[in-house]
Design a protein around this motif. Structure first.
Motif, mmCIF file in Angstrom:
data_model
loop_
_atom_site.group_PDB
_atom_site.id
_atom_site.type_symbol
_atom_site.label_atom_id
_atom_site.label_comp_id
_atom_site.label_asym_id
_atom_site.label_seq_id
_atom_site.Cartn_x
_atom_site.Cartn_y
_atom_site.Cartn_z
ATOM 1 N N TRP A 68 0.820 -1.216 0.002
ATOM 2 C CA TRP A 68 0.046 0.050 0.012
ATOM 3 C C TRP A 68 0.680 1.301 -0.055
ATOM 4 C CZ3 TRP A 68 -1.308 4.300 2.742
ATOM 5 C CH2 TRP A 68 -2.379 4.901 2.575
ATOM 6 N N LEU B 61 1.997 6.453 -7.025
ATOM 7 C CA LEU B 61 0.825 7.379 -7.500
ATOM 8 C C LEU B 61 1.236 8.852 -7.483
ATOM 9 C CD1 LEU B 61 -2.407 5.823 -6.344
ATOM 10 C CD2 LEU B 61 -1.645 6.358 -8.626
ATOM 11 N N VAL C 153 -8.129 6.389 -2.171
ATOM 12 C CA VAL C 153 -8.819 7.533 -2.989
ATOM 13 C C VAL C 153 -8.320 8.792 -2.721
ATOM 14 C CG1 VAL C 153 -11.254 8.653 -3.238
ATOM 15 C CG2 VAL C 153 -11.095 6.096 -3.209
ATOM 16 N N LEU C 154 -7.976 8.861 -1.365
ATOM 17 C CA LEU C 154 -7.420 10.278 -0.829
ATOM 18 C C LEU C 154 -6.171 10.373 -1.662
ATOM 19 C CD1 LEU C 154 -7.752 12.874 0.463
ATOM 20 C CD2 LEU C 154 -7.140 11.669 2.531
ATOM 21 N N VAL C 155 -5.296 9.438 -1.762
ATOM 22 C CA VAL C 155 -4.060 9.334 -2.198
ATOM 23 C C VAL C 155 -4.094 9.985 -3.553
ATOM 24 C CG1 VAL C 155 -1.943 8.333 -2.593
ATOM 25 C CG2 VAL C 155 -2.800 8.204 -0.457
ATOM 26 N N LEU C 156 -5.084 9.198 -4.357
ATOM 27 C CA LEU C 156 -5.416 9.448 -5.651
ATOM 28 C C LEU C 156 -5.846 10.772 -6.020
ATOM 29 C CD1 LEU C 156 -5.440 7.767 -8.518
ATOM 30 C CD2 LEU C 156 -7.878 7.415 -8.162
ATOM 31 N N LEU C 157 -6.504 11.362 -5.184
ATOM 32 C CA LEU C 157 -6.928 12.741 -5.273
ATOM 33 C C LEU C 157 -5.834 13.592 -5.228
ATOM 34 C CD1 LEU C 157 -10.319 13.321 -3.192
ATOM 35 C CD2 LEU C 157 -10.135 13.381 -5.803
ATOM 36 N N PRO D 278 -10.502 9.468 5.350
ATOM 37 C CA PRO D 278 -10.764 8.577 4.083
ATOM 38 C C PRO D 278 -12.073 8.460 3.627
ATOM 39 C CG PRO D 278 -9.138 7.567 5.841
ATOM 40 C CD PRO D 278 -9.809 8.811 6.311
ATOM 41 N N ALA E 163 -12.841 11.717 1.692
ATOM 42 C CA ALA E 163 -12.357 11.644 0.223
ATOM 43 C C ALA E 163 -13.433 10.618 -0.469
ATOM 44 C CB ALA E 163 -11.052 11.006 0.181
ATOM 45 N N VAL E 164 -13.724 9.504 0.113
ATOM 46 C CA VAL E 164 -14.633 8.684 -0.752
ATOM 47 C C VAL E 164 -16.118 9.453 -1.029
ATOM 48 C CG1 VAL E 164 -15.988 6.443 -0.747
ATOM 49 C CG2 VAL E 164 -13.931 6.647 -0.146
ATOM 50 N N ALA F 33 -10.595 3.498 0.796
ATOM 51 C CA ALA F 33 -10.699 5.094 1.269
ATOM 52 C C ALA F 33 -9.466 5.922 1.127
ATOM 53 C CB ALA F 33 -11.510 5.261 2.388
ATOM 54 N N SER F 34 -8.420 5.449 1.731
ATOM 55 C CA SER F 34 -7.318 6.227 1.957
ATOM 56 C C SER F 34 -6.572 6.182 0.508
ATOM 57 C CB SER F 34 -6.100 5.536 2.632
ATOM 58 O OG SER F 34 -6.798 5.135 3.909
#
Lengths: 341, 247
Positions: free
Chosen positions: A22, A29, B91-95, A227, A230-231, B88-89
């Protein structure tokens, strides 16, 4: 009494690789993003719809983040710095009166709905019943001075929109709070992990390493809430570009559909309750007043972002019941306004 | 132990990412692409407080009491919850990665084509009254839209030759000869953006501009049907301005 855990078995090479995956993906990314940025030197490599979805998601996140931070800070004050007896003394003993007072707490703490989630968690950790925290969570976004003033600025006394929103918000929040207060096992409303966290909180004595506990609480709360935020923001942003708004606007002049369409819009756009009245002005000439009231009441209590945040605290079944009851009550309120106005 | 460790540091990392991105946007003058300027101070102050918490967390030893929480959930539930938190984390890293990869930008003009023009912020009344007495040199597209919607006198509109910068929205009724030069008006953040604009008459404009592109248009207002249009004397493509929204 705390349970003693068995010593953890040594991690196998496969599990160690899993642990590293992770952080490595996250790092890749972020570095990839920087690389694309350097290579692209401006311009927008995404299709318009996707780019708009990303912009909307980031916009909601940046707008909500300070309220989450403020809510977490208030939650820390309530959980660690405020003596528990103060809260007990300030609140009436009679359950319905107690919930009534809690639903007015937003007047003192005018943060938007996402900031109320950490505060509601803090109140539960401090000993309030989950039903009481739900009452506060639903009422505070509407019954606070900023929301009331902006709603007045947008609509004045026209069609009773302001009165219906304030009174409707109070009644619906207390209705849902009463409903959950009838639950025989209040702990079963909460997720097991949050219930465990609350139990751990009660075991700490006041005044014991407050600063380090405050910092630890900040880390834990942000770890749970960010998190989810963010979702919620990502879903809200992408749905907005995925569902053409003209579909909803086409339903505006029908007494039934205007209410349902605006409730659907409220759920999707996840706009802050402090300013949603200005947003609604855009639809004032298209939709009937009942639809506007339903939007302003339902959207302030429940939306995509809030559901994502509530999942950190309440079980899925409880959230489904909250959404259903708030939705039905807002629908009835909206239809009643359409009938009277 | 591992869950508690991850839960602790994930919050710190995500806070650092979110607050850091906010401060970076503010310092680079791009925060206005996402939220209304009235929230700048509050947003930056809260981001700074969040960063301060992150720094303090790094400086003091981690409090470990919660490491001994009893495992109240079945292992399967904990695994599922862990996976959800991981997603969820992610997604935040992706954003954050997208924020780094793409230049921060305003909403595109194509979103406006699905929304009613001049539905928001065009309230007339006192706004229009104040505008009628003000110097039109500093008027925004929204100001002109308010004046036109309020039925401003022909003397006010015919005596000026405004220069407007906005993005292009094709007129669905007369796409060959007219378009709207528009901006988004926002009251809180980009989510509540609604397009406001002024109709421009410029036959053959589609050979010069694409819908959604930014243009600078100059001309005179002339009556048409029950409203006014800007008869363009010049129109040039321009870059998106640093402050693309109006308030």
């Amino acid at each position: 009494m705390k349970a003693t855990l068995a010593p953890a078995p040594a991690a196998s090479p496969v599990r160690r690789r899993g642990r590293l995956l992770w952080p490595l993906v996250a790092l890749a990314l972020v570095l990839g993003g920087i690389g694309v940025r350097l290579a692209a030197s401006g311009g927008a490599p995404l299709p318009d719809a996707l780019q708009d979805g990303v912009t909307l998601a980031i916009s909601v996140f940046i707008e909500s983040l300070p309220f989450i931070v403020l809510g977490v800070l208030l939650s820390i004050v309530v959980q660690i710095w405020l003596p528990a007896r103060w809260i007990d003394r300030a609140l009436p003993r009679t359950p319905w009166l107690r919930r009534g007072v809690l639903s007015l707490l937003g007047i003192l703490l005018p943060v938007c709905e996402c900031g109320n989630v950490p505060l509601a968690r803090g109140l539960v950790a401090r000993g309030l019943a989950p039903a009481e925290s739900i009452t506060f969570l639903l009422a505070a976004p509407i019954l606070n001075p900023v929301t009331i003033i902006t709603t007045y600025q947008a609509f004045g006394w026209d069609h009773g929109i302001l009165v219906a929103r304030v009174l409707g918000g109070f009644v619906i929040a207390n209705l849902v709070g009463w409903m959950f207060s009838r639950h025989p096992d209040q702990g079963a409303i909460l997720t097991p992990s949050f219930a465990a966290s609350c139990r751990a909180h009660h075991e700490h004595a006041d005044g014991d390493r407050r600063w380090s506990r405050s910092v630890a609480r900040f880390a834990e709360e942000t770890s749970t809430l960010l998190p989810a935020l963010a979702v919620g923001c990502a879903i809200a942003g992408l749905i907005q570009v995925g569902i053409p708004r003209e579909w909803l606007e086409a339903l505006g002049s029908n007494p039934w559909w205007s209410v349902l369409a605006l409730m659907a819009l409220a759920f999707v756009v996840s706009i802050c309750s402090n300013v949603d009245a200005f947003f609604m002005l855009a639809f004032g000439s298209v939709f009937l007043p009942g639809g506007i009231v339903a939007f302003l009441t339902f959207g302030a209590m429940v939306d995509v972002k809030m559901v994502a945040l509530m999942r950190t605290t309440f079980r899925t079944a409880a959230i489904a019941q909250i959404v259903a009851v708030v939705g039905l009550a807002s629908l009835v309120l909206g239809l009643a306004v359409n009938l009277i106005a | 132990m591992r869950d508690a460790f991850l839960k602790y540091w994930r919050g710190i990392l995500l806070t650092a990412l979110g607050a850091g991105a906010t401060i970076w946007l503010a310092l680079s003058g791009q925060l206005g692409l996402y939220i209304h300027p009235r929230y700048f101070a509050f947003t930056v102050v809260m981001a700074a407080i969040a960063v301060a918490f992150v720094v303090v967390t790094l400086l003091i030893p981690r409090q470990r009491d919660h490491d001994h929480e009893e495992p109240v959930e079945p292992r399967r539930t904990r695994r599922r919850r862990g996976r959800l938190a991981g997603v969820a984390s992610g997604v935040l890293v992706l954003l954050t990665a997208v924020l780094l990869a793409l230049p921060p930008t305003t909403l595109t003009g194509s979103l406006a084509s699905g929304r009613d023009l001049n539905a928001a912020g065009i309230t007339g009344g006192e706004d229009a009254l104040q505008l009628a007495q003000a110097d039109p040199a500093g008027f925004t597209i929204k100001d002109w839209a308010v004046l036109i919607a309020d039925g401003a006198s022909s003397r006010t509109l015919e005596s000026v030759e405004p220069q407007l910068v906005g993005f292009v929205i094709a007129d669905p009724d007369q796409p060959e000869s007219t378009f709207a030069v528009a901006r988004y008006v926002i009251t809180c953040c980009a989510v509540d953006a609604q397009p406001v604009g002024v109709t421009v008459r410029l036959p053959g404009w589609q050979e010069r501009f694409a819908s959604g592109s930014w243009v600078q248009v100059q001309g005179r207002f002339v009556p048409q049907d029950d409203g006014w249009v800007l008869e363009a004397s010049s129109a040039e493509p321009v870059d998106q301005p640093a402050e693309p929204y109006v308030y």
